[in-house]
Design a protein around this motif. Structure first.
Motif, PDB file in Angstrom:
ATOM      1  N   PRO A 747     -40.375  50.347  -5.845  1.00 13.27           N
ATOM      2  CA  PRO A 747     -40.631  49.611  -4.606  1.00 13.27           C
ATOM      3  C   PRO A 747     -40.965  48.137  -4.820  1.00 13.27           C
ATOM      4  N   GLY A 748     -41.672  47.822  -5.908  1.00 17.06           N
ATOM      5  CA  GLY A 748     -42.051  46.429  -6.143  1.00 17.06           C
ATOM      6  C   GLY A 748     -43.128  45.924  -5.207  1.00 17.06           C
ATOM      7  N   LEU A 749     -43.877  46.825  -4.590  1.00 16.82           N
ATOM      8  CA  LEU A 749     -44.937  46.439  -3.652  1.00 16.82           C
ATOM      9  C   LEU A 749     -46.227  46.194  -4.433  1.00 16.82           C
ATOM     10  N   LEU A 750     -46.408  44.975  -4.890  1.00 17.68           N
ATOM     11  CA  LEU A 750     -47.599  44.573  -5.614  1.00 17.68           C
ATOM     12  C   LEU A 750     -48.367  43.546  -4.788  1.00 17.68           C
ATOM     13  N   ARG A 751     -49.669  43.613  -4.868  1.00 14.71           N
ATOM     14  CA  ARG A 751     -50.501  42.741  -4.043  1.00 14.71           C
ATOM     15  C   ARG A 751     -50.261  41.270  -4.348  1.00 14.71           C
ATOM     16  N   GLY A 799     -35.267  36.865   2.973  1.00 14.97           N
ATOM     17  CA  GLY A 799     -35.183  37.642   1.743  1.00 14.97           C
ATOM     18  C   GLY A 799     -36.341  37.487   0.798  1.00 14.97           C
ATOM     19  N   SER A 800     -37.439  36.873   1.247  1.00 14.02           N
ATOM     20  CA  SER A 800     -38.576  36.647   0.352  1.00 14.02           C
ATOM     21  C   SER A 800     -39.490  37.853   0.248  1.00 14.02           C
ATOM     22  N   CYS A 801     -39.434  38.762   1.191  1.00 14.29           N
ATOM     23  CA  CYS A 801     -40.307  39.932   1.184  1.00 14.29           C
ATOM     24  C   CYS A 801     -39.536  41.153   0.701  1.00 14.29           C
ATOM     25  N   PRO A 802     -40.259  42.123   0.176  1.00  7.41           N
ATOM     26  CA  PRO A 802     -39.587  43.311  -0.370  1.00  7.41           C
ATOM     27  C   PRO A 802     -39.017  44.188   0.724  1.00  7.41           C
ATOM     28  N   LEU A 803     -38.071  45.024   0.322  1.00  6.62           N
ATOM     29  CA  LEU A 803     -37.580  46.068   1.215  1.00  6.62           C
ATOM     30  C   LEU A 803     -38.629  47.166   1.279  1.00  6.62           C
ATOM     31  N   MET A 804     -38.991  47.551   2.478  1.00  8.61           N
ATOM     32  CA  MET A 804     -39.965  48.623   2.623  1.00  8.61           C
ATOM     33  C   MET A 804     -39.303  49.951   2.246  1.00  8.61           C
ATOM     34  N   PRO A 805     -40.077  50.911   1.767  1.00 11.18           N
ATOM     35  CA  PRO A 805     -39.485  52.192   1.339  1.00 11.18           C
ATOM     36  C   PRO A 805     -38.639  52.867   2.414  1.00 11.18           C
ATOM     37  N   GLU A 806     -39.057  52.778   3.687  1.00 11.01           N
ATOM     38  CA  GLU A 806     -38.250  53.420   4.734  1.00 11.01           C
ATOM     39  C   GLU A 806     -36.901  52.724   4.872  1.00 11.01           C
ATOM     40  N   GLU A 807     -36.846  51.402   4.663  1.00  9.33           N
ATOM     41  CA  GLU A 807     -35.579  50.691   4.728  1.00  9.33           C
ATOM     42  C   GLU A 807     -34.665  51.110   3.586  1.00  9.33           C
ATOM     43  N   VAL A 808     -35.245  51.279   2.396  1.00  9.03           N
ATOM     44  CA  VAL A 808     -34.445  51.746   1.261  1.00  9.03           C
ATOM     45  C   VAL A 808     -33.899  53.139   1.537  1.00  9.03           C
ATOM     46  N   GLY A 809     -34.716  54.000   2.136  1.00 14.31           N
ATOM     47  CA  GLY A 809     -34.236  55.339   2.480  1.00 14.31           C
ATOM     48  C   GLY A 809     -33.062  55.302   3.440  1.00 14.31           C
ATOM     49  N   ILE A 810     -33.126  54.432   4.428  1.00  9.54           N
ATOM     50  CA  ILE A 810     -32.022  54.310   5.383  1.00  9.54           C
ATOM     51  C   ILE A 810     -30.764  53.799   4.688  1.00  9.54           C
ATOM     52  N   LEU A 811     -30.931  52.833   3.788  1.00 12.14           N
ATOM     53  CA  LEU A 811     -29.771  52.306   3.058  1.00 12.14           C
ATOM     54  C   LEU A 811     -29.113  53.392   2.211  1.00 12.14           C
ATOM     55  N   ARG A 835     -49.166  56.170   2.173  1.00 15.52           N
ATOM     56  CA  ARG A 835     -48.829  56.026   3.583  1.00 15.52           C
ATOM     57  C   ARG A 835     -47.487  55.323   3.781  1.00 15.52           C
ATOM     58  N   VAL A 836     -47.199  54.305   2.957  1.00 10.78           N
ATOM     59  CA  VAL A 836     -45.941  53.579   3.130  1.00 10.78           C
ATOM     60  C   VAL A 836     -44.757  54.381   2.625  1.00 10.78           C
ATOM     61  N   LEU A 837     -45.021  55.460   1.890  1.00 14.22           N
ATOM     62  CA  LEU A 837     -43.943  56.274   1.342  1.00 14.22           C
ATOM     63  C   LEU A 837     -43.591  57.460   2.217  1.00 14.22           C
ATOM     64  N   VAL A 838     -44.360  57.678   3.282  1.00 13.60           N
ATOM     65  CA  VAL A 838     -44.127  58.850   4.132  1.00 13.60           C
ATOM     66  C   VAL A 838     -42.714  58.866   4.709  1.00 13.60           C
ATOM     67  N   PRO A 839     -42.201  57.758   5.282  1.00 10.86           N
ATOM     68  CA  PRO A 839     -40.828  57.823   5.817  1.00 10.86           C
ATOM     69  C   PRO A 839     -39.779  58.116   4.754  1.00 10.86           C
ATOM     70  N   LEU A 840     -39.933  57.523   3.567  1.00  5.79           N
ATOM     71  CA  LEU A 840     -38.969  57.780   2.498  1.00  5.79           C
ATOM     72  C   LEU A 840     -39.021  59.234   2.063  1.00  5.79           C
ATOM     73  N   ARG A 841     -40.221  59.779   1.983  1.00  5.17           N
ATOM     74  CA  ARG A 841     -40.348  61.184   1.587  1.00  5.17           C
ATOM     75  C   ARG A 841     -39.770  62.111   2.648  1.00  5.17           C
ATOM     76  N   THR A 955     -28.673  56.235 -11.400  1.00  4.33           N
ATOM     77  CA  THR A 955     -28.593  55.107 -10.471  1.00  4.33           C
ATOM     78  C   THR A 955     -29.977  54.488 -10.360  1.00  4.33           C
ATOM     79  N   PHE A 956     -30.001  53.160 -10.248  1.00  2.93           N
ATOM     80  CA  PHE A 956     -31.283  52.458 -10.074  1.00  2.93           C
ATOM     81  C   PHE A 956     -31.189  51.571  -8.847  1.00  2.93           C
ATOM     82  N   PHE A 957     -32.233  51.619  -8.020  1.00  2.00           N
ATOM     83  CA  PHE A 957     -32.282  50.805  -6.805  1.00  2.00           C
ATOM     84  C   PHE A 957     -33.594  50.030  -6.800  1.00  2.00           C
ATOM     85  N   PRO A 958     -33.541  48.688  -6.795  1.00  2.00           N
ATOM     86  CA  PRO A 958     -34.776  47.892  -6.780  1.00  2.00           C
ATOM     87  C   PRO A 958     -35.241  47.625  -5.358  1.00  2.00           C
TER      88      PRO A 958
END
Length: 1139
Positions: A747-751, A799-811, A835-841, A955-958
């Motif tokens: 996810p790359g979600l770092l503070r 494009g400066s902010c990361p893709l949220m996990p739910e967006e990656v799931g949709i892609l 909590r942010v991983l709930v939609p992806l899961r 496969t790897f997805f950043p």
């Protein structure tokens, strides 16, 4: 029990007084108790069930524990253990007899994964069962061969050869030739256990009427003719048919005859259960054997001075890695090219002989090693070894995972002389099983192959069910679990009974790989899905063909002298930051040391110092990386020492040496003009590095060798310590055990990253406050030069902010990945938590991470023994007095005041724990606690494990990379490493700005997008896999961190591939397509196939260069024209594309 029943019956018929009748209720209970005690006493005296054995830590199973490869995993489900020292079995006689020789050393049994005792001292899994089955096979096993006449137009491919077969693929011809003259042949099809399809793949590929491109059509027509002319194929769908092939073209020859591939028994040399065309529980491995004429003498007394030996061509990343690590070693002889000494002498002069995966997992080296008394070392993941259900390979070979190649010497030297003697004695016992004879001898290769096929006939019931549910004429249905295998067919067996049936019928592989019933059924269910449908959405996992021509090549290209022992001084460095910054910084440090001709002291990783509370077993560097491997791999580049000389240590402690804090954009000119003079004067300098690097990424064209040095450091020298590699590889194998590809997502979600780019508004509540607090700190330190509060949604759109996990799931769903896809979640920290991983899961229920694949004990063991911390560091705040509360109320602000606060409620522990608890009470972030410091060190280990899994993922997805901050990030390092090692692996490189525009287009119906939107997503992501994605990666990522995009400096292109358009950037540097042509020694076996059918035919490599020039092929007789035609075919068998 019969006597007890009679007593009860007698008593029940008697009339007794009512008062005493109740005493008879105790009679059955007493009899049952006595009977149970007698049964337990009998079991305890006749079985070792209650005997506890202490496993010996130095048995070969422990020696090979570093190799958690999926090459095989065999455990003995049932066997008889002995309390006496282990006995070496004498050669088998036909009746199963043989003497036993007592060893001087007792190697006790061990516990297998199923809890049963495993004895690795025995050559056979169960010698008694094998001998009994062998006798039965010789007595009753029958095979019917479809007849063909001598004048058949394809007699050269359908009939056996007239002369004695030879060469690298002789196993195929030997088997057919011996079978046709054996007692197993029957002319009555009704008495046949199996039906042989006699076509020869090796000969068809050389027939000008067929060729490599026409084999698939030939097989399809042949099966059609057989099914029309005979009734035997149709009654089982081919489940009781088999064919034999040793050339690797056989794995693609059945593509147009799927019923052969999915139903028939494939007896092939290329037996990799990683490939979808090979099904281990159905198919069998044919040993690849180069027939030898001379009989070596005194194998035990041979003077074996070399530790290990390998000779062969470089046609796989595994062999290239072996070359890079051990090419110049004095004990491990790794030779690539033509040998100057006879091949036989090298085998006789080595203790261990290496079988290293080439184009395929199989070569003739295992049989050669056994023939000349050399203990084979198998470095070929996913190899379903020959006779694996009969022979215990751990008793006469050493299995090493490909990831453990840097540990090879340590593994081999860890085998004591007594253990080696035991291994070699077992080698001499099994060598007869790997020899062909025109007149077969008991227990030779022919009979062993027949025994394996006899075992496969016990799967007939499964094959019938399989053919029923995989027949293309029938609609595929879900097979009920109780219908997988039933013995007899009409019974309803329980899962546990089903497992026992597998063992009783000698089919151990399925159960042993998946010890729990649940895992076993899941695997069977998955394999049946694969059988019926192959891999779903196969195109989502296949390599990127335009990039297949790229090969890793970081070797020096020009005059590159070894380091000068008289260096200018020592460089001592302290590295601050997490996993990504550490890895990038070390690459820069080595490059600077080479530039300044300085000696590098092993750097100090501040995240893993003793102050962080790590285990006393490790120093800072060794907590994460293998120090010895790091020094040895770079011995030809720089001089590395573990610590400063004693005369300089005191000066360092007094801070008397010059110290620098270079930026990650420091130029070579800075080091030459400012650092080098002080280095020469003081003889030691210190570097304090916190920006994730200390040298600019893009260097002048004249410094290309320094760029390649960066690649050698990042991709070869920086190997994780053995414990991390073992566990990481074990995680990969557990993912592979599901039998389908898997995708890794970071996810790359770092503070820090979110604060730097101002992405706080993408989160809510306390998370937003935490990001803003960290951003304020960065502004104060001068890291960020913008406002504190900015529009996060605008940042997301550019494009400066990361893709949220739910967006990656949709892609991923838009790309076509089904919900059952296995997604591995990488990253030691995900800001926002679960909590942010709930939609992806919800979209991908098979979302797993390291905690899903590893037990708590495994994760704790890898950390080492640590000093215990307080169990409950949480301390509630002191209660405030009534006077303090009234005083606060008076100072609460201007009137009118709000109502007084309600009575205080208890503060629960979960509100205070973790990294966010402070924000509810104070405006300043408290200092890190001992727990926090230790967790920072632990995150290095977790990131290392995730790095290994991400590298091995299909496969790897950043979620976030190329952020423009100049700091290295986890995803970019993984993407660069995957690009270097296997450029054609599927690595998505999405443009977040484009993705944001796509999501804005369909924001109202994001979970039910329109068809044209899905096509737009697929088009963008597909382009990101290939050249367009590489060009963008080169422009955005490479200026920040070189090893995130090491092209074109560290790669080359094979000559047969189409050369891409050379693209240059505005600064004139090569952006894409500027790679050099690979040297000739790399191009053997590496040509990119123009079509899948001709793949093997275009990569052939002369085996004579590795087997020496002492071998002479025996010419075939000239008795017939057919034999003359086949002469060229057999002679060409020495051209081995698999090697």
């Amino acid at each position: 029990m019969a006597y007890s029943s009679l007593v009860l019956y007698y008593l029940s018929q008697r009339r007794v007084p009512g008062r005493s009748f109740r005493h008879f209720f105790f009679v059955p209970t007493s009899l049952a108790l006595v009977t149970s005690l007698l049964i337990l006493f009998y079991i305890s005296t006749t079985s070792n069930l209650f005997t506890h054995h202490h496993p010996n830590p130095k048995t070969p199973l422990q020696i090979n524990s570093s190799s958690s490869s999926a090459t095989f995993s065999f455990t003995i489900l049932r066997h008889k253990t002995s309390s006496t020292p282990f006995a070496i079995e004498a050669p088998l006689t036909e009746d199963g007899g043989g003497q036993r020789i007592e060893s001087q050393r007792s190697l006790g049994p061990q516990l297998g994964s199923d809890g049963n005792h495993v004895n690795n001292n025995k050559v056979f899994h169960d010698r008694h069962i094998f001998v009994e089955d062998y006798k039965e096979m010789k007595r009753s096993f029958k095979i019917y061969v479809y007849p063909h006449k001598q004048d058949h137009s394809f007699a050269n491919a359908l009939l056996p050869v007239d002369s004695e077969p030879g060469g690298n693929y002789a196993s195929e011809s030997f088997f057919k030739k011996v079978l046709m003259k054996s007692r197993f042949i029957t002319n009555d099809p009704t008495k046949a256990d199996l039906f042989f399809l006699p076509f020869s793949i090796a000969r068809l590929r050389h027939d000008p009427r067929v060729g490599v491109g026409g084999i698939q059509d030939f097989i399809r027509e042949y099966i059609f003719n057989v099914s029309q002319k005979y009734q035997y194929w149709n009654r089982t769908g081919g489940a009781d048919h088999f064919y034999v092939a040793c050339h690797s073209i056989g794995r693609s020859a059945m593509e147009k005859a799927s019923e052969v591939k999915f139903n028939a028994i494939q007896v092939v040399c290329s037996s990799s259960y990683f490939l979808p065309g090979y099904i281990p529980h159905k198919d069998a491995c044919l040993p690849q054997i180069w027939p030898r004429k001379e009989e070596p003498h005194d194998l035990l007394s041979s003077n074996r001075t070399k530790l290990a030996f390998f000779a062969g061509g470089i046609n796989s990343p595994v062999r290239e890695k072996l070359l890079q690590v051990w090419r110049n070693d004095s004990e491990i002889f790794a030779h690539f090219g033509r040998l100057t000494t006879p091949y036989v002498d090298e085998l006789l002069g080595s203790k261990f002989c290496l079988h290293v995966k080439g184009f395929e997992v199989n070569t003739a080296r295992i049989a050669d090693s056994l023939y000349y008394g050399c203990v084979p070392v198998i470095i070929a993941n996913y190899y379903d070894l020959p006779f694996a259900d009969i022979l215990n390979w751990k008793s006469f070979s050493v299995i090493v995972a490909t990831l453990d190649i840097p540990l090879l010497k340590k593994i081999l030297k860890g085998i004591s002389s007594e253990e080696y003697t035991w291994l070699q004695s077992n080698v001499l016992k099994v060598r007869k099983h790997f020899q062909w004879h025109l007149s077969p001898i008991d227990y030779d290769a022919f009979y062993m192959v027949m025994k394996v096929k006899a075992n496969k006939t016990k799967l007939k019931i499964f094959k019938r069910v399989q053919s029923e549910y995989t027949s293309p004429q029938k609609k595929r249905e879900k097979i009920p679990q109780h219908k997988y295998f039933t013995f007899p067919p009409d019974s309803r067996t329980s899962p546990d009974q089903l497992i026992r049936n597998w063992h009783l019928f000698g089919i151990k592989e399925g159960y042993e790989r998946f010890p729990s019933t649940k895992e076993f059924y899941l695997k069977l269910d998955l394999e049946c899905d694969v059988i019926g449908e192959s891999i779903p959405n196969k195109k989502l996992w296949e390599p990127v063909k335009p990039l297949q021509s790229l090969q890793p090549y970081a070797n020096p290209r020009s005059n590159y002298p070894v380091p000068n022992e008289q260096s200018n001084g020592f460089i001592y460095a302290k590295i601050f930051g997490g996993f990504s910054k550490i890895r990038s910084t070390i690459c820069d440090l080595v490059t600077i040391s080479r530039l300044l001709n300085a000696t590098l002291v092993i750097p100090d990783i501040q995240e893993s110092t003793r102050s962080k509370g790590i285990s006393h077993r490790f120093k800072s560097f060794t907590y994460l990386y293998d120090e010895e491997q790091f020094i040895a791999s770079l011995k030809n580049d720089i001089i590395i020492v573990k610590s400063l000389p004693d005369n300089l240590k005191a000066a360092r402690k007094r801070n008397e040496y010059p110290s620098f804090r270079p930026k990650n954009s420091a130029s070579p000119k800075f080091y030459i003009k400012e650092v080098l003079p002080k280095l020469k004067k003081a003889k030691v300098i210190g570097l304090v590095i916190a920006d994730g690097g200390c040298l600019q990424s893009i260097l002048p064209p004249g410094m290309a060798e320094l760029q390649r040095l960066r690649c050698r450091v990042g991709f070869h020298a920086l190997q994780f310590r053995p414990e991390i590699q073992i566990l990481g590889h074990r995680m990969v194998e557990r993912l592979r055990a599901w039998g389908q590809p898997f995708l890794a997502f970071h996810p790359g979600l770092l503070r820090e990253t979110l604060a730097y780019h101002g992405c706080a508004e993408l989160f809510q509540d306390v998370h937003t406050e935490l990001i803003q607090y960290r951003r304020a700190q960065m502004i104060k330190r001068g890291i960020v030069h913008e406002e504190l509060s900015i529009d996060s949604h605008l940042r997301r759109e550019n494009g400066s902010c990361p893709l949220m996990p739910e967006e990656v799931g949709i892609l991923l769903r838009a790309m076509g990945y089904p919900p059952k896809t296995i997604v591995y979640l990488a990253g030691s920290e995900t800001f926002g938590g679960q909590r942010v991983l709930v939609p992806l899961r919800a979209m991908f229920p098979n979302l797993v991470d390291r905690t899903s694949l590893c037990s708590n004990k495994e994760l704790l063991d890898i950390l080492g023994p640590e000093t215990p911390l307080p169990l409950n560091p949480f301390q509630p705040p002191p209660a405030k007095s009534e006077a303090q509360l009234k005083e606060e109320w008076k100072k609460a602000g201007p009137r009118p005041r709000p109502l007084p606060p309600p009575p205080g409620r208890p503060i629960y522990q979960h509100e205070k724990e973790g990294w966010y608890g402070w924000i509810t009470e104070t405006a300043t972030e408290p200092d890190l606690s001992a727990v926090d410091l230790r967790m920072q060190a632990h995150r290095l280990i977790w990131d290392a494990l995730d790095y290994i899994v991400s590298m091995e993922a299909d496969t790897f997805f950043p979620g976030f990379n190329n952020d423009g901050s100049g700091w290295p990030d986890f995803s970019s390092l993984v993407m660069g490493h995957r690009l270097y090692e296997t450029a054609s692996s599927r690595t998505y490189r999405p443009d977040r700005k484009v993705v944001a525009e796509l999501f804005n287009m369909t924001r109202d119906n994001v979970y039910h997008p329109k068809h044209n939107w899905t096509l737009s997503v697929q088009e963008h992501l597909k382009k990101s896999l290939g050249e367009e994605g590489l060009i963008r990666q080169s422009l955005l990522s490479k200026p920040g961190v070189f090893i995130s995009h090491p092209l074109p400096e560290c790669s080359c292109r094979i000559s047969s591939a189409e050369v891409p358009v050379h693209v240059k950037g505005n600064d004139g540097r090569s952006v894409h397509g500027g790679e050099e042509e690979c040297p000739k020694w790399m191009q053997h076996g590496q040509e990119v196939p123009l079509e899948s059918a001709g793949e093997e035919d275009k990569v052939e490599d002369n085996e004579l260069s590795e087997y020496g020039s002492t071998l002479v092929e025996q010419p075939e007789s000239n008795d017939s024209d057919r034999t003359n035609t086949s002469l060229v075919f057999d002679q060409d068998d020495e051209m081995d594309p698999n090697d």
